[in-house]
Design a protein around this motif. Structure first.
Motif, PDB file in Angstrom:
ATOM      1  N   THR A   1      -4.943 -12.486   0.570  1.00  0.00           N
ATOM      2  CA  THR A   1      -4.170 -11.302   0.181  1.00  0.00           C
ATOM      3  C   THR A   1      -3.364 -10.803   1.376  1.00  0.00           C
ATOM      4  O   THR A   1      -3.837 -10.829   2.513  1.00  0.00           O
ATOM      5  CB  THR A   1      -5.113 -10.179  -0.281  1.00  0.00           C
ATOM      6  N   CYS A   2      -2.153 -10.339   1.098  1.00  0.00           N
ATOM      7  CA  CYS A   2      -1.293  -9.757   2.140  1.00  0.00           C
ATOM      8  C   CYS A   2      -1.104  -8.279   1.833  1.00  0.00           C
ATOM      9  O   CYS A   2      -0.355  -7.917   0.925  1.00  0.00           O
ATOM     10  CB  CYS A   2       0.053 -10.477   2.186  1.00  0.00           C
ATOM     11  N   LEU A   3      -1.801  -7.442   2.586  1.00  0.00           N
ATOM     12  CA  LEU A   3      -1.695  -5.993   2.415  1.00  0.00           C
ATOM     13  C   LEU A   3      -0.563  -5.493   3.307  1.00  0.00           C
ATOM     14  O   LEU A   3      -0.561  -5.725   4.516  1.00  0.00           O
ATOM     15  CB  LEU A   3      -3.016  -5.326   2.807  1.00  0.00           C
ATOM     16  N   LEU A   4       0.417  -4.804   2.702  1.00  0.00           N
ATOM     17  CA  LEU A   4       1.619  -4.374   3.425  1.00  0.00           C
ATOM     18  C   LEU A   4       1.723  -2.850   3.423  1.00  0.00           C
ATOM     19  O   LEU A   4       1.443  -2.199   2.414  1.00  0.00           O
ATOM     20  CB  LEU A   4       2.868  -4.959   2.778  1.00  0.00           C
ATOM     21  N   ALA A   5       2.143  -2.316   4.538  1.00  0.00           N
ATOM     22  CA  ALA A   5       2.379  -0.872   4.626  1.00  0.00           C
ATOM     23  C   ALA A   5       3.383  -0.627   5.745  1.00  0.00           C
ATOM     24  O   ALA A   5       3.710  -1.525   6.521  1.00  0.00           O
ATOM     25  CB  ALA A   5       1.077  -0.117   4.890  1.00  0.00           C
ATOM     26  N   GLY A   6       3.868   0.596   5.799  1.00  0.00           N
ATOM     27  CA  GLY A   6       4.816   0.951   6.848  1.00  0.00           C
ATOM     28  C   GLY A   6       4.784   2.438   7.097  1.00  0.00           C
ATOM     29  O   GLY A   6       4.101   3.190   6.402  1.00  0.00           O
ATOM     30  N   GLY A   7       5.536   2.875   8.081  1.00  0.00           N
ATOM     31  CA  GLY A   7       5.584   4.292   8.394  1.00  0.00           C
ATOM     32  C   GLY A   7       5.686   4.516   9.883  1.00  0.00           C
ATOM     33  O   GLY A   7       6.286   3.719  10.604  1.00  0.00           O
ATOM     34  N   GLU A   8       5.071   5.591  10.361  1.00  0.00           N
ATOM     35  CA  GLU A   8       5.188   5.940  11.771  1.00  0.00           C
ATOM     36  C   GLU A   8       3.979   6.767  12.208  1.00  0.00           C
ATOM     37  O   GLU A   8       4.051   7.996  12.278  1.00  0.00           O
ATOM     38  CB  GLU A   8       6.490   6.717  12.000  1.00  0.00           C
ATOM     39  N   PRO A   9       2.849   6.107  12.496  1.00  0.00           N
ATOM     40  CA  PRO A   9       1.684   6.828  13.020  1.00  0.00           C
ATOM     41  C   PRO A   9       1.990   7.439  14.385  1.00  0.00           C
ATOM     42  O   PRO A   9       3.029   7.141  14.998  1.00  0.00           O
ATOM     43  CB  PRO A   9       0.611   5.742  13.121  1.00  0.00           C
ATOM     44  N   THR A  10       1.096   8.266  14.850  1.00  0.00           N
ATOM     45  CA  THR A  10       1.295   8.928  16.135  1.00  0.00           C
ATOM     46  C   THR A  10       0.144   8.613  17.079  1.00  0.00           C
ATOM     47  O   THR A  10      -0.971   8.305  16.652  1.00  0.00           O
ATOM     48  CB  THR A  10       1.391  10.451  15.959  1.00  0.00           C
ATOM     49  N   VAL A  11       0.432   8.685  18.365  1.00  0.00           N
ATOM     50  CA  VAL A  11      -0.572   8.452  19.408  1.00  0.00           C
ATOM     51  C   VAL A  11      -0.708   9.709  20.256  1.00  0.00           C
ATOM     52  O   VAL A  11       0.288  10.298  20.683  1.00  0.00           O
ATOM     53  CB  VAL A  11      -0.158   7.270  20.318  1.00  0.00           C
ATOM     54  N   LYS A  12      -1.934  10.141  20.476  1.00  0.00           N
ATOM     55  CA  LYS A  12      -2.177  11.266  21.365  1.00  0.00           C
ATOM     56  C   LYS A  12      -2.193  10.743  22.795  1.00  0.00           C
ATOM     57  O   LYS A  12      -3.067   9.958  23.178  1.00  0.00           O
ATOM     58  CB  LYS A  12      -3.510  11.930  21.028  1.00  0.00           C
ATOM     59  N   LEU A  13      -1.212  11.148  23.588  1.00  0.00           N
ATOM     60  CA  LEU A  13      -1.083  10.642  24.949  1.00  0.00           C
ATOM     61  C   LEU A  13      -2.014  11.399  25.886  1.00  0.00           C
ATOM     62  O   LEU A  13      -1.865  12.605  26.100  1.00  0.00           O
ATOM     63  CB  LEU A  13       0.365  10.780  25.423  1.00  0.00           C
ATOM     64  N   ILE A  14      -2.972  10.655  26.431  1.00  0.00           N
ATOM     65  CA  ILE A  14      -3.908  11.252  27.384  1.00  0.00           C
ATOM     66  C   ILE A  14      -3.909  10.482  28.702  1.00  0.00           C
ATOM     67  O   ILE A  14      -4.479  10.933  29.692  1.00  0.00           O
ATOM     68  CB  ILE A  14      -5.342  11.286  26.811  1.00  0.00           C
ATOM     69  N   GLY A  15      -3.275   9.308  28.704  1.00  0.00           N
ATOM     70  CA  GLY A  15      -3.224   8.479  29.900  1.00  0.00           C
ATOM     71  C   GLY A  15      -1.801   8.237  30.356  1.00  0.00           C
ATOM     72  O   GLY A  15      -0.842   8.784  29.804  1.00  0.00           O
TER      73      GLY A  15
ATOM     74  N   LEU B   1       0.830  -1.203   0.000  1.00  0.00           N
ATOM     75  CA  LEU B   1       0.000   0.000   0.000  1.00  0.00           C
ATOM     76  C   LEU B   1       0.867   1.256   0.000  1.00  0.00           C
ATOM     77  O   LEU B   1       0.780   2.087  -0.906  1.00  0.00           O
ATOM     78  CB  LEU B   1      -0.931  -0.011   1.216  1.00  0.00           C
ATOM     79  N   SER B   2       1.732   1.407   1.033  1.00  0.00           N
ATOM     80  CA  SER B   2       2.556   2.601   1.144  1.00  0.00           C
ATOM     81  C   SER B   2       3.570   2.435   2.269  1.00  0.00           C
ATOM     82  O   SER B   2       3.264   1.812   3.287  1.00  0.00           O
ATOM     83  CB  SER B   2       1.688   3.831   1.429  1.00  0.00           C
ATOM     84  N   PRO B   3       4.783   3.002   2.109  1.00  0.00           N
ATOM     85  CA  PRO B   3       5.751   3.026   3.206  1.00  0.00           C
ATOM     86  C   PRO B   3       5.681   4.321   4.013  1.00  0.00           C
ATOM     87  O   PRO B   3       6.551   4.576   4.829  1.00  0.00           O
ATOM     88  CB  PRO B   3       7.088   2.927   2.469  1.00  0.00           C
ATOM     89  N   GLY B   4       4.639   5.132   3.770  1.00  0.00           N
ATOM     90  CA  GLY B   4       4.575   6.456   4.383  1.00  0.00           C
ATOM     91  C   GLY B   4       3.368   6.705   5.250  1.00  0.00           C
ATOM     92  O   GLY B   4       2.914   7.847   5.372  1.00  0.00           O
ATOM     93  N   VAL B   5       2.842   5.650   5.885  1.00  0.00           N
ATOM     94  CA  VAL B   5       1.652   5.819   6.739  1.00  0.00           C
ATOM     95  C   VAL B   5       2.008   6.664   7.963  1.00  0.00           C
ATOM     96  O   VAL B   5       2.992   6.395   8.660  1.00  0.00           O
ATOM     97  CB  VAL B   5       1.099   4.459   7.183  1.00  0.00           C
ATOM     98  N   CYS B   6       1.205   7.683   8.213  1.00  0.00           N
ATOM     99  CA  CYS B   6       1.447   8.552   9.362  1.00  0.00           C
ATOM    100  C   CYS B   6       0.087   9.044   9.878  1.00  0.00           C
ATOM    101  O   CYS B   6      -0.953   8.497   9.523  1.00  0.00           O
ATOM    102  CB  CYS B   6       2.350   9.724   8.978  1.00  0.00           C
ATOM    103  N   GLY B   7       0.101  10.045  10.732  1.00  0.00           N
ATOM    104  CA  GLY B   7      -1.156  10.549  11.277  1.00  0.00           C
ATOM    105  C   GLY B   7      -1.591   9.790  12.518  1.00  0.00           C
ATOM    106  O   GLY B   7      -0.949   8.830  12.950  1.00  0.00           O
ATOM    107  N   ASP B   8      -2.691  10.208  13.090  1.00  0.00           N
ATOM    108  CA  ASP B   8      -3.199   9.620  14.334  1.00  0.00           C
ATOM    109  C   ASP B   8      -3.588   8.158  14.136  1.00  0.00           C
ATOM    110  O   ASP B   8      -4.189   7.802  13.126  1.00  0.00           O
ATOM    111  CB  ASP B   8      -4.401  10.423  14.821  1.00  0.00           C
ATOM    112  N   VAL B   9      -3.251   7.312  15.113  1.00  0.00           N
ATOM    113  CA  VAL B   9      -3.542   5.882  15.004  1.00  0.00           C
ATOM    114  C   VAL B   9      -5.037   5.609  14.849  1.00  0.00           C
ATOM    115  O   VAL B   9      -5.420   4.600  14.250  1.00  0.00           O
ATOM    116  CB  VAL B   9      -3.013   5.090  16.221  1.00  0.00           C
TER     117      VAL B   9
END
Length: 530
Positions: free
Chosen positions: A404-418, A335-343
Motif C-alpha cells: 500500500t502507498c499511503l500519501l499525504a501532504g501539507g506543512e508540519p512545524t518544528v519547534k526550534l530548540i537547537g 490520506l490528506s493534503p492538509g497535514v500540519c501541527g508539530d512534527v
C-alpha cells in the motif's frame, strides 16, 4: 543422538528461515525505497511550472481560455508575476500567448536564473527576445530593497492599463516576500519590524497576513485595484494548506475583507500597539478601502474584473503521485493534503498507522484506532479521512492486497530548540523512522518526506527516506539520535548515516506546493515467501 540431530536440523532450518526473512526484508525495503522516491518524483513532476500553466491556460486563435472563461486577445496582454516558481510559469505563458504579449515584469528570488542554468533547467528560463523583464530580489527569502523596486515596477505597469487591456498575474509560493510595497509614509524596515515582532510573539499565519495586507499597497487586492479597469486573470500555484486565495502571497488579487479594527485587535492582543512607529499608526488610522479607492477606483470594481484560478496545489501533486504508485504495482491511498501541527505528533500518527496496517491478527485492536482518531485534530486531518484510510487498510489485510502507498501532504512545524542544520521534512523522516523502529512487530514500512521545492530548510536536501531499521543502523555507526533531535540537526544526522544514502536530493525543482509524504506498507512477508 537422534534427538540431537533432529534439534540440529530444526535450528538449521530456523536459521535459514531467519536469514531468508531478513534477506526478504532487505530486498523489500530496497524495492520500496526506490518506489517511494519514484512516487515523490512523480508528485513534483505533476506540478512543474510549465505543466500547470499548460493545463490552466489554453489559446485557440485569438481566444485565451482559462478557468472556464474566454478572453479576446488583440495585442492587449500584459504580464506580471512574483514567487519562487514564477520564472518557469512566465516562460510557458509567453510561449502560449505569443505576440499578443506587450510587456511583462516578474519578481523572482535572488540568483534563481543562474541556479536554474546550473541545474540544467533552461526550459524554465525566458528566451533572449522575451518581452518580460526579470527582476531578482528577496535574498534569503526576506523582503529587501531589490524586491521593493520590483514591486514598484509591477505596480507602475498595472496602473498604466486601460479597460481594453488584460493583465495576466502569475503567483506562487514566496510571492509575499517578492512583492513588498509598504504603504507610505511607512518604510520597508518598519513594516518588517512589525511583522517580525508579531511572529516572535506567536501570531498565526492568518494574523500575520491580516496585518501584512493592511500595511501594503499591493496585498489584499491592492494589485488588482491598481490594474482596474483592466481585466485581471491570476494563475496561482498554491503553497498554503486548503488553497485560500487571500493567504497565498497575501492575496494581491483578492479583495481583503479585513478592517482596521481587526488589525488593531491583533496588535493589541500581542501588546504591540503602543510600540508601533508613528508611520505605521498613520497607515492604520486610514481605512483600507478608502486608501485604495484614492489609488484608482472603488473596491467593488476589483471583484467584477478579476478571475483567480488555482492551477497547481498539493492536492494535484498527490493525485499525480497516486497514479505513479498504481503504475508501480502499489495500492494508493490519499490520506490528506492538509497535514500540519508539530512534527512529533505527525510522526506519531504515521507510526500508529503503520502499526494499524501491519499488527498481527485479523482485526486491529480498537484502542489503536482510537489513538489514531485522537491525534487527528493535532495534525489537521479530519476524522472521516482517518476512518476512510483505516477502512481501506483493514480491507487490504482481509483481501490480501499487495503493498500500500499511503500519501499525504501539507506543512508540519518544528519547534526550534537547537542550532543544528535541517528542516521539517528531514526531522519528520527521522522521527517516523524512530517510531517504526520502536514497533513491537516491525512492519517493514518505508517512509519519505520531501519538500516539493527541492529544499528543506537551509540545506541542499529536500528531505529523507527512512524505515524501521533507522535506530539500529544509527547505533551501529555511533550516532546518538536523541542528541541530533535535541539540536534540530537532522541534516547532519542523515549526512553521516550510511554516507547520506537516505537523503532525498532532487535538486532545485522550480516549483513549490509544500511537502509530500509517502509511506509504503508492504504485504505480509510470510505470504510472499510461500
Amino acid at each position: 543422538m537422534a534427538q540431537i540431530l533432529a534439534l540440529s536440523r530444526s535450528l538449521h532450518l530456523q536459521h535459514k528461515l531467519r536469514v531468508g526473512l531478513a534477506s526478504f526484508r532487505a530486498r523489500s525495503m530496497s524495492s520500496l525505497n526506490t518506489r517511494a522516491r519514484a512516487v515523490f518524483s512523480a508528485a513534483v513532476e505533476g506540478v512543474q511550472p510549465d505543466m500547470v500553466v499548460r493545463r490552466g491556460l489554453e489559446r485557440h486563435g485569438d481566444k485565451l481560455h482559462v478557468g472556464g472563461q474566454s478572453f479576446t486577445l488583440t495585442n492587449n496582454l500584459y504580464l506580471v508575476g512574483f514567487g519562487k516558481a514564477v520564472l518557469g510559469m512566465a516562460a510557458e505563458a509567453e510561449r502560449i500567448v505569443g505576440d499578443h504579449l506587450i510587456k511583462g515584469v516578474v519578481s523572482v528570488p535572488h540568483g534563481i536564473q543562474n541556479t536554474l542554468r546550473s541545474h540544467g533547467k533552461e526550459k524554465m528560463l525566458l528566451e533572449n527576445n522575451s518581452r518580460i523583464t526579470v527582476m531578482e530580489g528577496a535574498k534569503h527569502n526576506l523582503p529587501d530593497t531589490d524586491a521593493q523596486k520590483s514591486a514598484e515596477c509591477i505596480r507602475d505597469l498595472a496602473s498604466s492599463l486601460t479597460e481594453k487591456d488584460l493583465l495576466l498575474v502569475l503567483i506562487s509560493g514566496g510571492g509575499s516576500a517578492l512583492l513588498p510595497a509598504p504603504a507610505p509614509p511607512m518604510s520597508l524596515q518598519e513594516k518588517q519590524d512589525v511583522t517580525r515582532k508579531l511572529a516572535a510573539a506567536g501570531a498565526t499565519i492568518q494574523e500575520l497576513n491580516t496585518v501584512r495586507r493592511a500595511l501594503s499597497l499591493l496585498k489584499g487586492g491592492g494589485l488588482a485595484q491598481c490594474a482596474s479597469p483592466a481585466k485581471v486573470v491570476a494563475l496561482i500555484l498554491s503553497d498554503v494548506i486548503g488553497d485560500p486565495l487571500d493567504l497565498i502571497a497575501s492575496g494581491p488579487t483578492v479583495r481583503s475583507e479585513s478592517s482596521p479594527e481587526e488589525v488593531w485587535a491583533i496588535l493589541d492582543n500581542y501588546k504591540l500597539s503602543e510600540s508601533l512607529p508613528s508611520s505605521v499608526k498613520e497607515v492604520l488610522s486610514n481605512s483600507m478601502p478608502s486608501r485604495r479607492s484614492r489609488m484608482k477606483n472603488g473596491p467593488q470594481e476589483v471583484k467584477d474584473n478579476v478571475l483567480n484560478v488555482v492551477i497547481g496545489s498539493n492536492t494535484i501533486a498527490l493525485e499525480c503521485a497516486s497514479r505513479k504508485a498504481s503504475e508501480l504495482g502499489l495500492r494508493p491511498v490519499i490520506l490528506s493534503p492538509g497535514v500540519c501541527g508539530d512534527v512529533r505528533s505527525v510522526a506519531r500518527l504515521y507510526g500508529l498507522l503503520s502499526s494499524f496496517a501491519c499488527c498481527p491478527g485479523k482485526e486491529p485492536p480498537p484502542e489503536l484506532a482510537a489513538a489514531i482518531l485522537k491525534l487527528g485534530p493535532e495534525v489537521g486531518i479530519e476524522s472521516w479521512d482517518l476512518c476512510r484510510t483505516m477502512n481501506v487498510l483493514v480491507g487490504e489485510r482481509k483481501e490480501g492486497w499487495g503493498a500500500t502507498c499511503l500519501l499525504a501532504g501539507g506543512e508540519p512545524t518544528v519547534k526550534l530548540i537547537g542550532k543544528g542544520r535541517g528542516g521539517r521534512n528531514q526531522e519528520l523522516a527521522m522521527r517516523v523512522g524512530l517510531e517504526l523502529s520502536d514497533e513491537e512487530v516491525k512492519s517493514g514500512a518505508v517512509f519519505l518526506s520531501g519538500g516539493t521545492d527541492g529544499q528543506d530548510g537551509p540545506t541542499e536536501a529536500a528531505g529523507a527516506v527512512t524505515d524501521g531499521e533507522l535506530k539500529e543502523e544509527a547505533a551501529s555507526q555511533g550516532l546518538d539520535t536523541d542528541g541530533f533531535l535535541a539540536n534540530n540537526d537532522s541534516f547532519t544526522f542523515f549526512s553521516r548515516l550510511s554516507e547520506g544514502r537516505r537523503l532525498l536530493n532532487p535538486g532545485l525543482t522550480g516549483t513549490n506546493v509544500m511537502d509530500v509524504h509517502v509511506m509504503l506498507l508492504p504485504p505480509s512477508p510470510q505470504k510472499d515467501l510461500q
